[in-house]
Scaffold this motif. Structure first.
Motif, PDB file in Angstrom:
ATOM      1  N   ASN A 128       0.833  -1.203   0.000  1.00 46.11           N
ATOM      2  CA  ASN A 128       0.000   0.000   0.000  1.00 46.11           C
ATOM      3  C   ASN A 128       0.871   1.258   0.000  1.00 46.11           C
ATOM      4  OD1 ASN A 128      -2.373  -1.570   0.208  1.00 46.11           O
ATOM      5  ND2 ASN A 128      -2.191  -1.632   2.443  1.00 46.11           N
ATOM      6  N   LYS A 129       0.232   2.389  -0.219  1.00 49.04           N
ATOM      7  CA  LYS A 129       0.886   3.705  -0.119  1.00 49.04           C
ATOM      8  C   LYS A 129       2.153   3.781  -0.967  1.00 49.04           C
ATOM      9  CE  LYS A 129      -0.922   4.342   4.565  1.00 49.04           C
ATOM     10  NZ  LYS A 129      -0.585   4.592   5.989  1.00 49.04           N
ATOM     11  N   ASN A 130       2.017   3.336  -2.214  1.00 49.79           N
ATOM     12  CA  ASN A 130       3.140   3.390  -3.157  1.00 49.79           C
ATOM     13  C   ASN A 130       4.388   2.692  -2.618  1.00 49.79           C
ATOM     14  OD1 ASN A 130       1.703   4.937  -5.113  1.00 49.79           O
ATOM     15  ND2 ASN A 130       2.102   6.799  -3.921  1.00 49.79           N
ATOM     16  N   GLY A 131       4.146   1.593  -1.918  1.00 48.03           N
ATOM     17  CA  GLY A 131       5.268   0.804  -1.423  1.00 48.03           C
ATOM     18  C   GLY A 131       5.750   1.172  -0.043  1.00 48.03           C
ATOM     19  N   ARG A 132       5.171   2.215   0.558  1.00 44.81           N
ATOM     20  CA  ARG A 132       5.627   2.646   1.886  1.00 44.81           C
ATOM     21  C   ARG A 132       5.065   1.775   2.999  1.00 44.81           C
ATOM     22  NH1 ARG A 132       4.063   7.420  -0.418  1.00 44.81           N
ATOM     23  NH2 ARG A 132       2.303   7.636   1.012  1.00 44.81           N
ATOM     24  N   GLU A 133       4.084   0.938   2.688  1.00 42.64           N
ATOM     25  CA  GLU A 133       3.474   0.065   3.682  1.00 42.64           C
ATOM     26  C   GLU A 133       3.282  -1.326   3.087  1.00 42.64           C
ATOM     27  OE1 GLU A 133      -0.038   1.195   6.349  1.00 42.64           O
ATOM     28  OE2 GLU A 133      -0.998  -0.075   4.824  1.00 42.64           O
ATOM     29  N   VAL A 134       3.652  -2.325   3.855  1.00 40.44           N
ATOM     30  CA  VAL A 134       3.503  -3.709   3.421  1.00 40.44           C
ATOM     31  C   VAL A 134       2.762  -4.478   4.505  1.00 40.44           C
ATOM     32  CG1 VAL A 134       4.685  -5.835   2.759  1.00 40.44           C
ATOM     33  CG2 VAL A 134       5.637  -3.629   2.085  1.00 40.44           C
ATOM     34  N   ILE A 135       1.746  -5.222   4.099  1.00 40.05           N
ATOM     35  CA  ILE A 135       1.005  -6.061   5.041  1.00 40.05           C
ATOM     36  C   ILE A 135       1.288  -7.522   4.700  1.00 40.05           C
ATOM     37  CG2 ILE A 135      -1.250  -6.724   5.937  1.00 40.05           C
ATOM     38  CD1 ILE A 135      -2.253  -3.937   5.182  1.00 40.05           C
ATOM     39  N   VAL A 136       1.800  -8.236   5.687  1.00 40.88           N
ATOM     40  CA  VAL A 136       2.092  -9.658   5.515  1.00 40.88           C
ATOM     41  C   VAL A 136       1.069 -10.453   6.311  1.00 40.88           C
ATOM     42  CG1 VAL A 136       3.782 -11.494   5.789  1.00 40.88           C
ATOM     43  CG2 VAL A 136       4.540  -9.175   5.206  1.00 40.88           C
ATOM     44  N   ARG A 137       0.421 -11.371   5.639  1.00 43.55           N
ATOM     45  CA  ARG A 137      -0.652 -12.148   6.259  1.00 43.55           C
ATOM     46  C   ARG A 137      -0.144 -13.508   6.704  1.00 43.55           C
ATOM     47  NH1 ARG A 137      -5.420 -10.538   1.858  1.00 43.55           N
ATOM     48  NH2 ARG A 137      -5.651  -8.386   2.602  1.00 43.55           N
ATOM     49  N   THR A 138      -0.574 -13.923   7.898  1.00 43.38           N
ATOM     50  CA  THR A 138      -0.170 -15.221   8.427  1.00 43.38           C
ATOM     51  C   THR A 138      -1.369 -15.920   9.052  1.00 43.38           C
ATOM     52  OG1 THR A 138       0.354 -14.489  10.684  1.00 43.38           O
ATOM     53  CG2 THR A 138       2.082 -14.222   9.019  1.00 43.38           C
ATOM     54  N   ASP A 139      -1.244 -17.223   9.185  1.00 44.65           N
ATOM     55  CA  ASP A 139      -2.185 -18.029   9.953  1.00 44.65           C
ATOM     56  C   ASP A 139      -1.400 -18.711  11.057  1.00 44.65           C
ATOM     57  OD1 ASP A 139      -4.671 -17.622   8.580  1.00 44.65           O
ATOM     58  OD2 ASP A 139      -3.903 -18.864   6.947  1.00 44.65           O
ATOM     59  N   VAL A 140      -1.856 -18.536  12.292  1.00 44.65           N
ATOM     60  CA  VAL A 140      -1.198 -19.155  13.438  1.00 44.65           C
ATOM     61  C   VAL A 140      -2.044 -20.331  13.895  1.00 44.65           C
ATOM     62  CG1 VAL A 140      -0.354 -18.804  15.787  1.00 44.65           C
ATOM     63  CG2 VAL A 140      -0.200 -16.949  14.112  1.00 44.65           C
ATOM     64  N   ASN A 141      -1.432 -21.492  13.892  1.00 45.44           N
ATOM     65  CA  ASN A 141      -2.127 -22.722  14.257  1.00 45.44           C
ATOM     66  C   ASN A 141      -1.593 -23.232  15.591  1.00 45.44           C
ATOM     67  OD1 ASN A 141      -3.623 -23.509  11.528  1.00 45.44           O
ATOM     68  ND2 ASN A 141      -1.575 -22.802  11.001  1.00 45.44           N
ATOM     69  N   THR A 142      -2.490 -23.420  16.561  1.00 40.71           N
ATOM     70  CA  THR A 142      -2.123 -23.995  17.840  1.00 40.71           C
ATOM     71  C   THR A 142      -2.989 -25.223  18.088  1.00 40.71           C
ATOM     72  OG1 THR A 142      -3.684 -22.513  18.945  1.00 40.71           O
ATOM     73  CG2 THR A 142      -1.380 -21.813  18.858  1.00 40.71           C
ATOM     74  N   PRO A 143      -2.478 -26.178  18.867  1.00 43.59           N
ATOM     75  CA  PRO A 143      -3.233 -27.410  19.112  1.00 43.59           C
ATOM     76  C   PRO A 143      -4.623 -27.126  19.677  1.00 43.59           C
ATOM     77  CG  PRO A 143      -0.977 -27.634  19.881  1.00 43.59           C
ATOM     78  CD  PRO A 143      -1.151 -26.193  19.514  1.00 43.59           C
ATOM     79  N   ASN A 144      -5.614 -27.826  19.140  1.00 43.67           N
ATOM     80  CA  ASN A 144      -6.998 -27.776  19.620  1.00 43.67           C
ATOM     81  C   ASN A 144      -7.671 -26.412  19.417  1.00 43.67           C
ATOM     82  OD1 ASN A 144      -6.712 -30.470  20.632  1.00 43.67           O
ATOM     83  ND2 ASN A 144      -5.703 -29.627  22.453  1.00 43.67           N
ATOM     84  N   ASN A 145      -7.127 -25.611  18.512  1.00 40.13           N
ATOM     85  CA  ASN A 145      -7.750 -24.330  18.199  1.00 40.13           C
ATOM     86  C   ASN A 145      -7.798 -24.137  16.681  1.00 40.13           C
ATOM     87  OD1 ASN A 145      -8.232 -22.620  20.773  1.00 40.13           O
ATOM     88  ND2 ASN A 145      -6.175 -23.450  21.057  1.00 40.13           N
ATOM     89  N   LYS A 146      -8.782 -23.371  16.240  1.00 36.58           N
ATOM     90  CA  LYS A 146      -8.848 -23.028  14.833  1.00 36.58           C
ATOM     91  C   LYS A 146      -7.710 -22.065  14.495  1.00 36.58           C
ATOM     92  CE  LYS A 146     -13.886 -23.480  14.432  1.00 36.58           C
ATOM     93  NZ  LYS A 146     -15.147 -22.778  14.079  1.00 36.58           N
ATOM     94  N   PRO A 147      -7.232 -22.074  13.255  1.00 36.14           N
ATOM     95  CA  PRO A 147      -6.179 -21.119  12.859  1.00 36.14           C
ATOM     96  C   PRO A 147      -6.640 -19.685  13.093  1.00 36.14           C
ATOM     97  CG  PRO A 147      -6.462 -22.809  11.184  1.00 36.14           C
ATOM     98  CD  PRO A 147      -7.602 -22.976  12.154  1.00 36.14           C
ATOM     99  N   VAL A 148      -5.724 -18.860  13.519  1.00 33.06           N
ATOM    100  CA  VAL A 148      -6.012 -17.449  13.767  1.00 33.06           C
ATOM    101  C   VAL A 148      -5.274 -16.613  12.733  1.00 33.06           C
ATOM    102  CG1 VAL A 148      -5.785 -15.527  15.388  1.00 33.06           C
ATOM    103  CG2 VAL A 148      -6.380 -17.808  16.229  1.00 33.06           C
ATOM    104  N   ARG A 149      -6.009 -15.757  12.060  1.00 35.85           N
ATOM    105  CA  ARG A 149      -5.432 -14.903  11.029  1.00 35.85           C
ATOM    106  C   ARG A 149      -4.764 -13.692  11.668  1.00 35.85           C
ATOM    107  NH1 ARG A 149      -7.049 -13.569   5.827  1.00 35.85           N
ATOM    108  NH2 ARG A 149      -5.724 -11.954   4.956  1.00 35.85           N
ATOM    109  N   MET A 150      -3.502 -13.459  11.355  1.00 38.50           N
ATOM    110  CA  MET A 150      -2.772 -12.312  11.866  1.00 38.50           C
ATOM    111  C   MET A 150      -2.128 -11.565  10.704  1.00 38.50           C
ATOM    112  SD  MET A 150      -0.925 -13.795  15.290  1.00 38.50           S
ATOM    113  CE  MET A 150      -1.906 -14.505  16.625  1.00 38.50           C
ATOM    114  N   ASP A 151      -2.376 -10.270  10.643  1.00 38.32           N
ATOM    115  CA  ASP A 151      -1.795  -9.426   9.599  1.00 38.32           C
ATOM    116  C   ASP A 151      -0.809  -8.450  10.245  1.00 38.32           C
ATOM    117  OD1 ASP A 151      -3.510 -10.687   7.873  1.00 38.32           O
ATOM    118  OD2 ASP A 151      -4.955  -9.042   7.789  1.00 38.32           O
ATOM    119  N   TYR A 152       0.399  -8.403   9.691  1.00 36.38           N
ATOM    120  CA  TYR A 152       1.442  -7.520  10.205  1.00 36.38           C
ATOM    121  C   TYR A 152       1.631  -6.347   9.250  1.00 36.38           C
ATOM    122  CZ  TYR A 152       2.513 -11.468  13.212  1.00 36.38           C
ATOM    123  OH  TYR A 152       2.421 -12.483  14.118  1.00 36.38           O
ATOM    124  N   THR A 153       1.453  -5.130   9.760  1.00 35.89           N
ATOM    125  CA  THR A 153       1.669  -3.937   8.963  1.00 35.89           C
ATOM    126  C   THR A 153       3.084  -3.443   9.220  1.00 35.89           C
ATOM    127  OG1 THR A 153      -0.672  -3.381   9.162  1.00 35.89           O
ATOM    128  CG2 THR A 153       0.808  -1.651   8.382  1.00 35.89           C
TER     129      THR A 153
END
Length: 203
Positions: A128-153
């Protein structure tokens, strides 16, 4: 585990998997992906050294590894919102230090819960913002839980990328705190917020 409780912990636990430490000659959005991917593995390796007797040492090691690669001043400014612009230089410094301490303390208490996590990092960053901002998306998986979506700006700082916001299932870390902070500022002013954070950190 209650999903709401897990997501609350995940907001700060996200810090344990978003660590940056790779030095690069030329930074590019894909390097942000590589940083998260490689360093998530390294941090989890540190956490897995905890055996119940050395937990404090392991937490301290992971903290020291993580802290330099987050922009706490920018995170604080975003969390405080509009009142940040009217705060004095000394108030800004105090707010940043107290907010940093709050995040680190909460992080220290929760990150060991994520030592068994598996982190899947998306290879397609959002630029975003002509390259000044990058968002990296991840899924965190822990035992006995659904994956949690985490986005890092993140933004490029020299030859690395620094994190200044984390979103969990669409809930922004700085926005969650902004709602709390603005209520305190409206009632007690900026100095009141500083005092409140200091009291919490002293517990």
């Amino acid at each position: 585990m209650n999903k709401r409780k897990f997501n609350k912990s995940a907001l700060v636990g996200a810090l344990s998997v978003g660590i940056l430490s790779i030095s690069m000659a030329f930074a590019a959005p894909q390097d942000a992906v590589n940083q998260l991917n490689t360093n998530a593995t390294q941090v989890l390796t540190i956490l897995n050294q905890a055996n119940g007797q050395n937990n404090a040492q392991v937490r301290h090691q992971a903290e020291n590894y993580a802290i330099p690669y987050f922009d706490f001043e920018r995170m604080t400014a975003l969390a405080v919102g509009a009142p940040w612009r009217t705060a004095s230089a000394s108030q800004k410094q105090a707010l940043t230090e107290e907010f940093k301490t709050l995040l680190i303390r909460t992080y220290s208490g929760t990150m060991l819960k994520f030592k068994m996590a598996k982190v899947n990092v998306s290879n397609t960053p959002v630029v975003n913002k002509n390259g000044r901002e990058v968002i990296v998306r991840t899924d965190v998986n822990t035992p006995n839980n659904k994956p949690v979506r985490m986005d890092y700006t993140m933004y490029q700082s020299g030859n690395i990328y620094r994190i200044y916001n984390v979103s969990v299932e669409g809930a922004s870390l700085v926005t969650v705190y902004r709602n709390q902070f603005n209520q305190t500022i409206n009632q007690k002013g900026i100095d009141g917020l500083i005092a409140e954070l200091h009291a919490k950190n002293g517990q």
